[in-house]
Design a protein around this motif. Structure first.
Motif, PDB file in Angstrom:
ATOM      1  N   ALA A  98       0.827  -1.211   0.000  1.00 54.18           N
ATOM      2  CA  ALA A  98       0.000   0.000   0.000  1.00 54.18           C
ATOM      3  C   ALA A  98       0.858   1.257   0.000  1.00 54.18           C
ATOM      4  N   ALA A  99       2.105   1.156   0.452  1.00 54.33           N
ATOM      5  CA  ALA A  99       2.973   2.331   0.493  1.00 54.33           C
ATOM      6  C   ALA A  99       3.295   2.836  -0.905  1.00 54.33           C
ATOM      7  N   PHE A 100       3.361   1.952  -1.909  1.00 52.05           N
ATOM      8  CA  PHE A 100       3.590   2.441  -3.267  1.00 52.05           C
ATOM      9  C   PHE A 100       2.307   2.452  -4.105  1.00 52.05           C
ATOM     10  N   LEU A 101       1.301   1.677  -3.722  1.00 51.52           N
ATOM     11  CA  LEU A 101       0.055   1.697  -4.489  1.00 51.52           C
ATOM     12  C   LEU A 101      -0.730   2.990  -4.257  1.00 51.52           C
ATOM     13  N   LEU A 102      -0.818   3.427  -3.010  1.00 50.90           N
ATOM     14  CA  LEU A 102      -1.640   4.605  -2.706  1.00 50.90           C
ATOM     15  C   LEU A 102      -1.141   5.876  -3.389  1.00 50.90           C
ATOM     16  N   VAL A 104       0.720   6.166  -6.101  1.00 56.58           N
ATOM     17  CA  VAL A 104       0.596   6.013  -7.549  1.00 56.58           C
ATOM     18  C   VAL A 104      -0.859   6.144  -7.980  1.00 56.58           C
ATOM     19  N   LEU A 105      -1.763   5.476  -7.272  1.00 55.62           N
ATOM     20  CA  LEU A 105      -3.182   5.577  -7.612  1.00 55.62           C
ATOM     21  C   LEU A 105      -3.702   6.993  -7.388  1.00 55.62           C
ATOM     22  N   ALA A 159       1.183   3.698 -15.288  1.00 51.54           N
ATOM     23  CA  ALA A 159       2.001   3.176 -14.178  1.00 51.54           C
ATOM     24  C   ALA A 159       2.254   1.701 -14.413  1.00 51.54           C
ATOM     25  N   LEU A 160       3.437   1.262 -14.044  1.00 52.22           N
ATOM     26  CA  LEU A 160       3.846  -0.126 -14.225  1.00 52.22           C
ATOM     27  C   LEU A 160       4.505  -0.623 -12.950  1.00 52.22           C
ATOM     28  N   ILE A 161       4.044  -1.763 -12.469  1.00 51.75           N
ATOM     29  CA  ILE A 161       4.621  -2.412 -11.287  1.00 51.75           C
ATOM     30  C   ILE A 161       5.144  -3.780 -11.721  1.00 51.75           C
ATOM     31  N   VAL A 162       6.420  -4.015 -11.517  1.00 52.86           N
ATOM     32  CA  VAL A 162       7.072  -5.250 -11.939  1.00 52.86           C
ATOM     33  C   VAL A 162       7.367  -6.088 -10.703  1.00 52.86           C
ATOM     34  N   CYS A 163       6.966  -7.365 -10.744  1.00 52.59           N
ATOM     35  CA  CYS A 163       7.144  -8.293  -9.621  1.00 52.59           C
ATOM     36  C   CYS A 163       7.899  -9.523 -10.098  1.00 52.59           C
ATOM     37  N   PRO A 164       8.652 -10.183  -9.226  1.00 51.28           N
ATOM     38  CA  PRO A 164       9.452 -11.331  -9.663  1.00 51.28           C
ATOM     39  C   PRO A 164       8.643 -12.604  -9.876  1.00 51.28           C
ATOM     40  N   THR A 165       7.585 -12.840  -9.116  1.00 47.70           N
ATOM     41  CA  THR A 165       6.826 -14.084  -9.211  1.00 47.70           C
ATOM     42  C   THR A 165       5.377 -13.793  -9.561  1.00 47.70           C
ATOM     43  N   ARG A 166       4.714 -14.805 -10.082  1.00 43.67           N
ATOM     44  CA  ARG A 166       3.319 -14.653 -10.475  1.00 43.67           C
ATOM     45  C   ARG A 166       2.420 -14.435  -9.263  1.00 43.67           C
ATOM     46  N   GLU A 167       2.707 -15.169  -8.193  1.00 43.70           N
ATOM     47  CA  GLU A 167       1.872 -15.042  -7.003  1.00 43.70           C
ATOM     48  C   GLU A 167       1.955 -13.632  -6.424  1.00 43.70           C
ATOM     49  N   LEU A 168       3.154 -13.079  -6.400  1.00 42.02           N
ATOM     50  CA  LEU A 168       3.302 -11.726  -5.880  1.00 42.02           C
ATOM     51  C   LEU A 168       2.601 -10.717  -6.781  1.00 42.02           C
ATOM     52  N   LEU A 209      -3.118   1.130 -14.730  1.00 38.21           N
ATOM     53  CA  LEU A 209      -2.068   0.541 -13.911  1.00 38.21           C
ATOM     54  C   LEU A 209      -1.910  -0.918 -14.310  1.00 38.21           C
ATOM     55  N   VAL A 210      -0.688  -1.318 -14.614  1.00 40.03           N
ATOM     56  CA  VAL A 210      -0.393  -2.692 -15.027  1.00 40.03           C
ATOM     57  C   VAL A 210       0.569  -3.291 -14.017  1.00 40.03           C
ATOM     58  N   VAL A 211       0.208  -4.455 -13.470  1.00 37.64           N
ATOM     59  CA  VAL A 211       1.058  -5.226 -12.570  1.00 37.64           C
ATOM     60  C   VAL A 211       1.469  -6.480 -13.334  1.00 37.64           C
ATOM     61  N   ALA A 212       2.767  -6.687 -13.523  1.00 37.25           N
ATOM     62  CA  ALA A 212       3.213  -7.734 -14.432  1.00 37.25           C
ATOM     63  C   ALA A 212       4.501  -8.365 -13.945  1.00 37.25           C
ATOM     64  N   THR A 213       4.740  -9.570 -14.472  1.00 37.96           N
ATOM     65  CA  THR A 213       6.050 -10.204 -14.370  1.00 37.96           C
ATOM     66  C   THR A 213       6.844  -9.857 -15.630  1.00 37.96           C
ATOM     67  N   PRO A 214       8.165  -9.791 -15.556  1.00 41.85           N
ATOM     68  CA  PRO A 214       8.931  -9.271 -16.698  1.00 41.85           C
ATOM     69  C   PRO A 214       8.782 -10.090 -17.982  1.00 41.85           C
ATOM     70  N   GLY A 215       8.732 -11.431 -17.867  1.00 43.45           N
ATOM     71  CA  GLY A 215       8.705 -12.259 -19.071  1.00 43.45           C
ATOM     72  C   GLY A 215       7.484 -12.013 -19.942  1.00 43.45           C
ATOM     73  N   ARG A 216       6.293 -12.143 -19.377  1.00 43.70           N
ATOM     74  CA  ARG A 216       5.072 -11.965 -20.159  1.00 43.70           C
ATOM     75  C   ARG A 216       4.913 -10.506 -20.611  1.00 43.70           C
TER      76      ARG A 216
END
Length: 599
Positions: A98-102, A104-105, A159-168, A209-216
């Motif tokens: 929430a510290a980076f979502l709020l 940005v949103l 806005a783009l948020i990049v995460c290492p795993t799919r679950e995250l 806002l897009v939340v994604a893993t780098p590969g896809r």
């Protein structure tokens, strides 16, 4: 005692005993409700309302420090709004999502409102122009159906948020959707691997806002299904894990695709040198914010260690704990995917409600099992480190480390699945004698000992170490690669033990202990780096073992003398070469080139 009530602007005293008393009536004297802390952060009312609906009224420490810095500085005069790049290190479960979502949103919502106001002003201007000319007012443009291929337009998220795993990534997207439930026109899309392309392309339409893993994400960008040149805010979540999984090149490409962005935020467990190098490449004069370093104790998580003799003993300890009635939901971490599947099957046969989760499963099955865990349909989740980050289930009360993690920092993320948002949790670790080095590394990384306990009737037969000996916690470089203390000593100077020899430093100490059986490595190895070999693999004459045994370089030589490799030659490897002034010629490689007769 009297109470006052406001009636039409006047205050009328009323005796408190004259009020009717009913079972469902609220008490007269109520404590004043504490002010909402998110309102004081100058966030949009829609976001404050959504946070309150989720049950939170006071921001956490990381939110109090990060949100004001992440919000844009107000424009003054000719100067436009400015943004600050941030590097944030915070403990797992501290509310950093929430510290980076709020912020940005909040910024996207303000930009969307400004765009709508500009569009309305432009339309009113066109209506006024048409009225002045005596023409009919122009019609508003209709919204085109994004599912129709004719109307396809590559989305350009802000806005783009990049995460290492799919679950995250799915967890972050789920949190973002909860926060925008009262925001009109703000769309969130989740892009991860293992899901159908067409479904994700349809969800990308008009996404802010897009939340994604780098590969896809890069796959869709290369096929022109998404454009990243309009990205204003880039957030790299769990940057340390991103580098561990080999996404360094992907991050460099994403950095080039979003080179015109206004703000970059990076969240990581530590500020390791490799993280600082990454920040230097993708950020502009970032400001560091350290809230909770990994060495700080999880005050609301009790950590317990149980030593086991073997795998069967660990299995009995786990079975004892899983039958505890105090467990609501639990996660059992395994080291490998095979161990994960086998342990889940064993627990199912023993009557436990358990399922497995690891990277070899299809994404649809992983999603269904995570959803079943969140909905309370599954009590025990057996998982690998793929579940160490990104699972936020408040009902998880216990975390079991059946298999130890490969890296000490993953331990803190594992136990962070419980005791989230100030709740209490219990983290239990099972370890065998061969795992003591990993336990010592974990204690050195967290800078706190893990209390060892025993269960009556299931005590280990072997004598286990109580704590890390030697230099204590911290080592030479706590939290880094060589975090073990100098002078490693497994079991002390007893017979057969290995007395540490500064293996984390120059690797040249004595490993013999008091028995004198093994000579120090520095006596037989020169440790010169040649041809890219590590210093531990430099070939040279090896030290002689106990007594006067011959070195192993003399293949087949009887112990006690230095006979030649083949007795038929009758001469040792060194011989006088004719015309050499009586000097002794010794072949450099007796292994490949045996000694020859002078004749």
């Amino acid at each position: 005692m009297t109470d006052t009530f406001e009636v039409m602007g006047e205050f009328t005293p009323v005796e408190s005993h004259s009020l009717p008393e009913t079972n469902d009536s609220a008490p007269v004297n109520q404590e004043p409700e504490a002010p909402n802390g998110f309102v004081e952060l100058d966030l949009a009312p829609e976001l404050v309302r959504a946070v309150k609906d989720l049950g939170y009224t006071q921001p956490t420490t990381v939110q109090l420090k990060v949100i004001p810095l992440a919000l844009p500085a107000k424009a003054s005069g000719d100067k436009a709004a400015s943004y600050i790049d941030l590097m944030v290190s915070s403990q797992t479960g501290s509310g950093k999502t929430a510290a980076f979502l709020l912020p940005v949103l909040h910024t996207l919502l303000a930009q969307l409102a400004q765009a709508e106001e500009d569009e309305r002003a432009e339309y009113e201007k066109s209506v006024a122009v048409a009225a002045a000319k005596g023409e009919a007012p122009p019609k508003r443009s209709k919204r085109k159906d994004p599912t129709n291929p004719r109307n396809f337009k590559a989305p350009t998220p802000g806005a783009l948020i990049v995460c290492p795993t799919r679950e995250l990534a799915q967890q972050v997207a789920h949190d973002a959707i909860d926060l925008v439930q009262h925001c009109r026109g703000l769309r969130v899309a989740n892009i991860v691997g293992g899901m159908p392309y067409q479904l994700q392309i349809a969800k990308l339409q008009n996404a802010n806002l897009v939340v994604a893993t780098p590969g896809r994400l890069l796959d869709l960008q290369r096929s022109m299904q998404i454009k990243l040149d309009q990205v204003q805010f880039l957030v790299v979540d769990e940057a340390d894990r991103m580098l561990d999984l080999g996404f360094s090149d992907d991050l460099a490409e994403i950095n080039q695709l979003t080179i015109g962005r206004k703000q970059t935020m990076m969240f990581s467990a530590t500020f390791a040198p490799r993280i600082q190098q990454l920040a230097a490449r993708v950020m502009r004069e970032p400001q560091r914010v350290t809230i909770d370093n990994p060495q700080e104790k999880h005050v609301n998580i009790k950590q317990v260690l149980f030593w086991a003799d073997n795998a069967q003993h660990k299995r009995k300890l786990l079975d004892h704990w899983l039958r505890d009635t105090g467990i609501n939901q639990a996660i059992v971490f395994a080291s490998t995917q095979i161990e994960c599947d086998g342990l889940a099957n064993d627990l199912q046969q023993d009557g436990f409600d358990a399922v497995a989760l690891h990277g070899a499963l299809s994404q649809g099955l992983r999603n269904r099992r995570l959803m079943a865990l969140r909905q309370g349909q599954v009590q025990i989740l057996v998982a690998t480190d793929v579940a160490a980050r990104g699972i936020d289930v408040p009902t998880i009360t216990h975390v079991f480390n059946f298999g130890l993690p490969m890296k000490a920092e993953d331990y803190t993320h594992r136990i962070g699945r419980t005791g989230r948002a100030g709740r209490d949790g219990l983290a239990i670790t099972f370890a065998e004698m061969r795992d003591r080095r990993k336990i010592f590394d974990i204690e050195a990384y967290t800078r706190q000992p893990i209390k060892a306990e025993v269960i009556p009737g299931l005590e280990p037969k072997q004598r286990m170490p109580d704590s890390r000996p030697g230099a204590g916690f911290g080592g030479r470089n706590a939290g880094g690669r060589d975090s073990r203390p100098q002078g490693r000593n497994f079991g002390g100077p007893r017979e057969g033990g290995f007395a540490g020899g500064n293996r984390g430093n120059d690797r040249g100490g004595d490993r013999g202990g008091e028995r004198g059986g093994f000579a120090g490595r520095s006596e037989g190895f020169s440790y010169e780096r040649k041809g890219g070999f590590n210093d531990r693999f430099n070939y040279g004459p090896k030290p002689a073992p106990r007594g006067d045994f011959a070195p192993r370089g003399d293949f087949g030589a009887p112990r006690g003398d230095f006979a030649a490799r083949k007795p038929a030659f009758g001469k040792p490897p060194g011989f006088a070469k004719p015309g050499n002034g009586g000097k002794v010629f010794v072949p450099r490689d007796a292994k490949k080139r045996p000694a020859r007769n002078a004749d």
